[in-house]
Structure formats: C-alpha cells, structure tokens
Design an enzyme around this catalytic site. Sequence first.
Site, PDB file in Angstrom:
ATOM      1  N   LYS A  36       0.803  -1.240   0.000  1.00 17.02           N
ATOM      2  CA  LYS A  36       0.000   0.000   0.000  1.00 17.02           C
ATOM      3  C   LYS A  36       0.828   1.279   0.000  1.00 17.02           C
ATOM      4  O   LYS A  36       0.396   2.277  -0.564  1.00 17.02           O
ATOM      5  CB  LYS A  36      -0.967  -0.011   1.182  1.00 17.02           C
ATOM      6  CG  LYS A  36      -0.300   0.049   2.542  1.00 17.02           C
ATOM      7  CD  LYS A  36      -1.293  -0.260   3.665  1.00 17.02           C
ATOM      8  CE  LYS A  36      -0.608  -0.139   5.002  1.00 17.02           C
ATOM      9  NZ  LYS A  36      -1.372  -0.744   6.102  1.00 17.02           N
ATOM     10  N   ARG A 131      -7.318  -0.328  17.500  1.00 14.18           N
ATOM     11  CA  ARG A 131      -7.769   0.024  16.164  1.00 14.18           C
ATOM     12  C   ARG A 131      -8.797  -1.052  15.818  1.00 14.18           C
ATOM     13  O   ARG A 131      -9.781  -1.156  16.529  1.00 14.18           O
ATOM     14  CB  ARG A 131      -6.598   0.120  15.160  1.00 14.18           C
ATOM     15  CG  ARG A 131      -7.004   0.930  13.905  1.00 14.18           C
ATOM     16  CD  ARG A 131      -5.870   1.131  12.918  1.00 14.18           C
ATOM     17  NE  ARG A 131      -5.606  -0.091  12.151  1.00 14.18           N
ATOM     18  CZ  ARG A 131      -4.691  -0.175  11.182  1.00 14.18           C
ATOM     19  NH1 ARG A 131      -3.959   0.887  10.869  1.00 14.18           N
ATOM     20  NH2 ARG A 131      -4.505  -1.308  10.531  1.00 14.18           N
TER      21      ARG A 131
HETATM   22  C1  LIG Z   1      -0.475  -1.451   6.778  1.00 10.40           C
HETATM   23  C2  LIG Z   1      -0.794  -2.711   7.470  1.00 10.40           C
HETATM   24  C3  LIG Z   1       0.213  -3.636   7.725  1.00 10.40           C
HETATM   25  C4  LIG Z   1       1.679  -3.385   7.416  1.00 10.40           C
HETATM   26  O1  LIG Z   1       2.215  -2.560   8.416  1.00 10.40           O
HETATM   27  P1  LIG Z   1       3.772  -2.105   8.419  1.00 10.40           P
HETATM   28  O2  LIG Z   1       3.956  -1.429   9.722  1.00 10.40           O
HETATM   29  O3  LIG Z   1       3.947  -1.198   7.252  1.00 10.40           O
HETATM   30  O4  LIG Z   1       4.587  -3.339   8.298  1.00 10.40           O
HETATM   31  C5  LIG Z   1      -0.149  -4.830   8.350  1.00 10.40           C
HETATM   32  N1  LIG Z   1      -1.430  -5.079   8.702  1.00 10.40           N
HETATM   33  C6  LIG Z   1      -2.438  -4.210   8.460  1.00 10.40           C
HETATM   34  C7  LIG Z   1      -3.816  -4.550   8.884  1.00 10.40           C
HETATM   35  C8  LIG Z   1      -2.155  -2.991   7.841  1.00 10.40           C
HETATM   36  O5  LIG Z   1      -3.145  -2.121   7.627  1.00 10.40           O
END
Ligand SMILES: *Cc1c(COP(=O)(O)O)cnc(C)c1O
Length: 359
Positions: A36, A131
């Site tokens: 993303k 969250r």
């Molecule tokens: C963005 C995201 C990740 C990845 O997180 P990083 O800190 O960039 O490794 C993992 N799980 C979810 C649900 C996310 O939204």
Amino acid sequence: MSNPKITTDLKKLRHNLDVLSKKITNDGMSVMGVTKVFCAHPEIVKEYEECEGITYLADSRIENFYNYPEDSEKLRVLLRLPMLSEVDEVVEAVDISLNSELKTIRNLNKAAESLNKKHQIILMVDLGDLREGIFYQEELMKTVKEIMTLNNIYLLGLGVNLTCYGAVIPDYDVLKQLEDYKELLEGEFDLSLEVISGGNSSSLHLIDDPESEIPKGINNLRIGEAFVLGGETAYDNKLENMHQDVFSLTAEIIEFKNKPSYPIGNLGVNAFGEKPDIEDKGDMDRGIIAIGRQDVRFEDLTPVDSNIEIIGGSSDHTIIDFTKAEKDYQVGDEVVFHVNYGALLSSFTSPYVKKEFKK
Ligand SMILES: *Cc1c(COP(=O)(O)O)cnc(C)c1O
C-alpha cells in the site's frame, strides 16, 4: 526525467525483500508483502511477485489490486476491513480479507454465493491497540459460531494489529493471547485455524531479541514498512543487512537568492493558519524548490546533503537554507531527500510526483 520525482532502487529493494523474507520464513512464519505505501506500483509489485519468501500480496485498497500482475501466483489479501458497499469487488478481487464485523461477513457470504466462490477471512482480534478487531471473548465466540454456518465463507485464521493506534508494542505475552484464542476456538468448534497472523513490522524486533521470542502458534507476519525502509517499527531500529535508502525524492530549485531570514512587516498567520516561529539569523542563501504540501509534508523529508536545511514551505513551495552548503547550488539544480513512511506514502499518491526506477 522531469521533477519532482520519487526514485526506487529496485536492486536494493529486492535485496531487502530476499533478506527479510528469508529471516521470517526461517523463523517458521509465512510472509504477507504489503504494497500500500507505494500504491502497488506495478514496477515494484513485480519484485514482490518474484520473491520466493513472500507467499501473499496484501493491500488495504481494492483499486491497488488491479495493479497486480494478472497471472500472479500469490494469494491476495485485503488488509483494511471491507466496506459494506464494496463486498462484491472484495470477493472478486481478493482471496482473503481481514474482518471484525459479522454484518460485513454475512454480506461477503452473500456476495461469494452469487459468484459461486468461497471467500476466506482472517478474523481480527484486538489485544489492546484499539484500532480494528474483536475485543471481548464473548463476541469472538459468537462471531465464530455464526461464521461456521456460512457456506461461502472459510475461516482461515486469526490476526492482530499492533503499534498502529495505541502504539502497543508486541511482546511474547501479548502475542501469546492470540495463540490462546486459537486453542480456545479450536477446542470449542470443529475447525483448524491455519493462519495466525501476529502483526506488522513492529513484531520484527522479537525475531532478533535474544531475551524474547514469538510464540510458536504465530505463523504469519504482514510486512510493509520494514521491506521498503529497512527498519523495524516498535523501537525504530535499523535492521541488519538491510538498505534504508531504497527510495529518494528529488526536487528542483526554482529560486536562489541571498535574503534576510526574518520576515519584514507585521506578522499574522501563514497560508495554513499557523503563526510561524521564525528565528532571525541575518542574511542567508535561500532557495525555493518546486515541491510542496500538496505532494509531501516537508517535515517528512531529510536532505541528503547534511549542510542544507529545510526551513518551511507551503502548498507548492519548500524553502531551504543553503547558507552552509559547500556545493555551489543554482537555479535548475536538483536537491535530493531521504524519505520516511509518510513522505513515501504521499509521494506515490501524488500525481505530480514522477515515479522513476533504477534497475
Ligand atoms: C499497513 C498494514 C500492515 C503493514 O504494516 P507495516 O507497519 O507497514 O509493516 C499490516 N497489517 C495491516 C492490517 C495494515 O493495515
């Protein structure tokens, strides 16, 4: 190529993907490569696709999955909880989605039924970061009980997200709770939970820490930031043998003049309604580069040339103090910056920032 631009060194990225995915798989876990932050740009996704240690490709937005190669061998995972209004697209575009709401799961079931598909879900549990995820055990049991009755939903496993809102740092005890939930659910219902996803780049410090470990039941991590920026995110430490400079941002000087450092006249608020806090340093060599808040927050940039300093900016302009520069900067010259996660995210999102790739 014209400016401003975000440059990706694909060789360095590939190195990071290979080194870190190997480390995680050697520790007994599968890897979801999260795309993303670079909006799943096809040139970059290709590297993830070719990396053997990555089993799944994951993103938070449906639109980004349409950038993936059509013949991709990896399973596709939607990270953000689906909107009710997109359940049809979700079932069509991805194999697995993360969920916490029964209402949404029921709708995914209907959408999957009409497409004659089985949609896989990972149920999110909230272990205190606050969250997404189911917080109370009673709700978790009730949710799983109903999922078992849905013919077109397959409960693949459980997941947790940490260090996102509440900044809760994953440790053995926190992640052990997820393993306990797995055992509880497998004891209560006729199911086997295949994927137990223990978080994101903030869980990586546990792999290196001789004092701690990841509970054996955790068999998956979802990694975004660590692959692209080369660091873990619980304590913001660099990871060994990883590149921290896969990306750089370049902008061009459009004005370069010697001027006073303190504004002249009565001071009100700036373009963003803030009262600027400006120090009078006498006359300085000031330059303007053609990039602004519409593209990236200047607070998220660090000049590669440590003799120059960003002193402010507005929507389309960023102002730099060149007084201490050793290099003879002029109009038309490029200024290069290191980026953090926020700068990366906004650079790839801005249509004004060109995307360049070093092969
Ligand atoms: C963005 C995201 C990740 C990845 O997180 P990083 O800190 O960039 O490794 C993992 N799980 C979810 C649900 C996310 O939204």
